[in-house]
Enzyme design. Structure first.
Site, PDB file in Angstrom:
ATOM      1  N   SER A   1     -14.060   8.378 -17.628  1.00  0.00           N
ATOM      2  CA  SER A   1     -14.794   7.200 -17.183  1.00  0.00           C
ATOM      3  C   SER A   1     -14.147   6.482 -16.000  1.00  0.00           C
ATOM      4  O   SER A   1     -14.076   7.022 -14.914  1.00  0.00           O
ATOM      5  CB  SER A   1     -14.970   6.273 -18.379  1.00  0.00           C
ATOM      6  OG  SER A   1     -15.938   5.306 -18.102  1.00  0.00           O
TER       7      SER A   1
ATOM      8  N   ASP B   1     -21.445   4.532 -16.798  1.00  0.00           N
ATOM      9  CA  ASP B   1     -21.826   3.703 -17.953  1.00  0.00           C
ATOM     10  C   ASP B   1     -21.538   2.224 -17.743  1.00  0.00           C
ATOM     11  O   ASP B   1     -21.768   1.423 -18.638  1.00  0.00           O
ATOM     12  CB  ASP B   1     -21.226   4.218 -19.277  1.00  0.00           C
ATOM     13  CG  ASP B   1     -19.722   4.223 -19.314  1.00  0.00           C
ATOM     14  OD1 ASP B   1     -19.103   3.742 -18.342  1.00  0.00           O
ATOM     15  OD2 ASP B   1     -19.156   4.702 -20.309  1.00  0.00           O
TER      16      ASP B   1
HETATM   17  C1  G16 Z   1     -14.223   2.056 -22.213  1.00  0.00           C
HETATM   18  C2  G16 Z   1     -14.981   1.409 -23.341  1.00  0.00           C
HETATM   19  C3  G16 Z   1     -15.250  -0.032 -23.006  1.00  0.00           C
HETATM   20  C4  G16 Z   1     -13.947  -0.754 -22.709  1.00  0.00           C
HETATM   21  C5  G16 Z   1     -13.158  -0.002 -21.638  1.00  0.00           C
HETATM   22  C6  G16 Z   1     -11.773  -0.560 -21.450  1.00  0.00           C
HETATM   23  O1  G16 Z   1     -14.994   2.024 -21.050  1.00  0.00           O
HETATM   24  O2  G16 Z   1     -16.174   2.123 -23.537  1.00  0.00           O
HETATM   25  O3  G16 Z   1     -15.907  -0.608 -24.085  1.00  0.00           O
HETATM   26  O4  G16 Z   1     -14.170  -2.038 -22.280  1.00  0.00           O
HETATM   27  O5  G16 Z   1     -13.009   1.354 -22.003  1.00  0.00           O
HETATM   28  O6  G16 Z   1     -11.082  -0.448 -22.663  1.00  0.00           O
HETATM   29  P1  G16 Z   1      -9.565  -0.828 -22.805  1.00  0.00           P
HETATM   30  O7  G16 Z   1      -9.467  -2.252 -22.373  1.00  0.00           O
HETATM   31  O8  G16 Z   1      -9.251  -0.626 -24.246  1.00  0.00           O
HETATM   32  O9  G16 Z   1      -8.795   0.059 -21.872  1.00  0.00           O
HETATM   33  P2  G16 Z   1     -15.088   3.273 -20.083  1.00  0.00           P
HETATM   34  O10 G16 Z   1     -16.130   2.874 -19.090  1.00  0.00           O
HETATM   35  O11 G16 Z   1     -13.733   3.452 -19.475  1.00  0.00           O
HETATM   36  O12 G16 Z   1     -15.467   4.399 -20.982  1.00  0.00           O
END
Ligand code: G16
Length: 548
Positions: A69, A285
């Site tokens: 992502s 996303d």
């Molecule tokens: C993912 C999750 C999100 C989250 C983000 C950051 O996003 O799907 O819900 O906000 O990671 O998470 P963290 O703060 O735990 O690093 P993505 O877009 O990277 O898949």
């Protein structure tokens, strides 16, 4: 499937996807995520797990998305998708972590144990949809996923390069054909079809301008929008940047995460003052909007802003339908700007729930409303509608008086345009454009609804980020022991101050959030809290500095 056939699980592991690292890996905020070269055995094993999950769900299709992502190019990851297109049920995260970490020698026996534990009927068929993002390491990992599925006699179906939300959508449609056709084309037809339909009902008016610049983060979302662009008429004039050519690197100095975290515009976009720009993340996303004003300063319209825009318009349409029995609620995390929460509760008069970071948490909380709008400030979110809402609005679209029918038909288009399975940058983009067009608003009018409290997010590297524990939807830190007291003391020095810390579930860092009355104060508070994290939680590298 007799237990003896589990031998092939070991054979594939040993010959093709051996575990080459002893580094413990944990199912995080959105699946497993780390350096791509540490992941091949993990993804193979998740192929095994996806088959078991499919069998436990009576042969319904499960999804596997190979992506890291928003992370930079050297990382990769795998997200598992449940039959309704949601993230993997949380009770399986521990099982996934166990399977990912056993030695190759113990893999066969652990798989057998898990089969018993989850009561998987190995005689059932199993189906797994596999998609990947544009990283150069993704095809190799997708192949490992396929091997995992085959090893347990499941049927893999590869979707090639797709956005994460397209795969979620296809999984949902495969298991529930009333939702749509489980193909990329089916997705475009539904989402873009609904956008075209609403735009026939709401002609361009006021200050709305159909031109939209898009920063594709050099990832898959921009590529898919380039396909969509060719099918659009004069409803929307997409001007796309950062599509992965010209040496542009995935998520590097561009994309939704960069724009939100650094509060800077991305490189690679030719900016025009007051032109709306949408910035996507690497797997499509997340989305945030921004524009540069006449002083060349960036004004950010983030996930909170998108949530309030959508909730406000949906509330208006519900009123137009004369519906009062449907409960709308908004779900946020601690990262939501305090000003947005105040606007939602006091001006929109919509209840707000605050949950832990991770769309999986927001999605479930949103399902408790008839209309659940959920967004993380970082631009990850969508809207979910209950069956009661859908049937009520459909009925009014047929049987209501002229005004009610008009509102209900617009709401039906919005529902069709929404990817209800997960946050989806493309679906969200069309939703935002529809609402701005319906209101006749330009970006400055959108910005005027409320004024954000200045905020800052920083990252601190520590020896072990799991040394930090939190409670109360991550707003309070419970370990290390003295850290919360220190944060409270620092916060108390600032007008409208608020700050919290939490370990990231996608990067090997601790995240620090702070807001205060001025940008200078928010920056200082974030830096002071970062120092406290560094000092009390085993910081590594240079100690953070506080701006003068
Ligand atoms: C993912 C999750 C999100 C989250 C983000 C950051 O996003 O799907 O819900 O906000 O990671 O998470 P963290 O703060 O735990 O690093 P993505 O877009 O990277 O898949």
């Amino acid at each position: 499937m007799p237990p003896s056939s589990l031998r092939v699980v070991y054979a594939f592991a040993r010959e093709m996807h051996p575990k080459t690292s002893d580094v413990f890996i944990q199912y995080g905020t959105a699946g497993f995520r780390t350096k791509a070269n540490l992941l091949e055995h993990v993804v193979y094993r998740m192929g095994l797990l996806a088959v078991l999950r499919s069998r436990v769900k009576n042969g319904r299709t499960i999804g596997m998305m190979i992506t890291a992502s928003h992370n930079l190019e050297p990382d990769n990851g795998v997200k598992l998708i449940d039959p309704d297109g949601e993230m993997l049920e949380q009770s399986w995260e521990e099982i996934a972590t166990r399977l990912a970490n056993v030695s190759d020698n113990d893999l066969e026996s652990t798989t057998g144990e898990i089969i018993k534990e989850v009561n998987a009927d190995m005689s059932l068929k199993a189906s797994v949809f596999i998609g990947m993002d544009t990283r150069y390491t993704s095809p190799r990992l997708a192949a490992a996923a396929v091997h995992g599925v085959i090893a347990l006699k499941g049927t893999p179906k590869e979707f090639g390069i797709v956005t994460t939300p397209i795969l979620h959508y296809c999984v949902k449609c495969r298991n529930d054909n009333t939702y749509g056709t489980p193909t990329e084309e089916g997705y475009y037809e539904k989402i873009v079809g609904a956008f075209k339909s609403i735009r026939q009902k709401i002609p361009v008016a006021g200050n709305y301008n159909t031109r939209l610049y898009v920063d594709g983060a050099n990832g898959v979302g921009g590529k898919k929008l380039n396909i969509i662009r060719k099918t659009l008429g004069d409803e929307l004039d997409l001007v796309l940047f950062n599509l992965g050519g010209n040496g542009g690197k995935l998520n590097l100095n561009c994309g939704a995460d960069f724009v939100k975290m650094s509060q800077k515009p991305p490189v690679g976009v030719e900016h025009v003052p007051f032109q709306r720009v949408a910035s996507l993340d690497g797997d499509g996303d997340r989305i945030v909007y921004y524009y540069l004003d006449d002083k060349n300063e960036m004004q950010l319209l983030d996930g909170d802003r998108i949530a309030t825009l959508l909730a406000g318009y949906i509330a208006e349409l519900l009123k137009g339908c004369d519906v009062t029995h449907l409960r709308m609620g908004l779900v946020q995390t601690a990262y939501a700007n305090g000003a947005s929460t105040q606007y939602i509760t006091q001006d929109l008069k919509v209840p707000v729930t605050c949950v832990k970071t991770g769309v999986k948490h927001l999605h479930h909380a949103a399902l408790s409303y008839d209309i659940g709008v959920y967004f993380e400030a970082n631009g990850h979110g969508t809207v979910v509608y209950s069956d009661l809402t859908k049937s009520t609005v459909s009925r009014i679209a047929q049987e209501g008086d002229a005004e009610q029918r008009k509102s209900a038909q617009l709401l039906l288009d919005l529902i069709d345009m929404t990817n209800e399975t997960v946050g989806d940058a493309i679906s969200d983009l069309f939703l935002v454009e529809s609402v701005l067009c319906a209101r006749g608003h330009d970006v400055t009018q959108w910005m005027q609804t409320y004024r954000d409290l200045p905020c800052r997010q920083l990252k601190v590297t520590v020896e072990n980020r799991n040394a930090i524990s939190t409670t109360d939807a991550e707003r309070n830190c419970t370990a290390p022991e003295s850290l919360q007291c220190k944060i409270d003391e620092l916060v108390s020095k600032y007008e409208s101050g608020r700050s919290f810390v939490r370990p990231s579930g996608t990067e090997d860092i601790v995240r620090v959030y702070a807001e205060a009355d001025t940008q200078q104060n928010a920056d200082r508070l974030a830096a002071e809290v970062s120092q406290a994290v560094y000092d009390l939680a085993g910081g590594v590298g240079d100690r953070p500095t506080v701006p003068a």
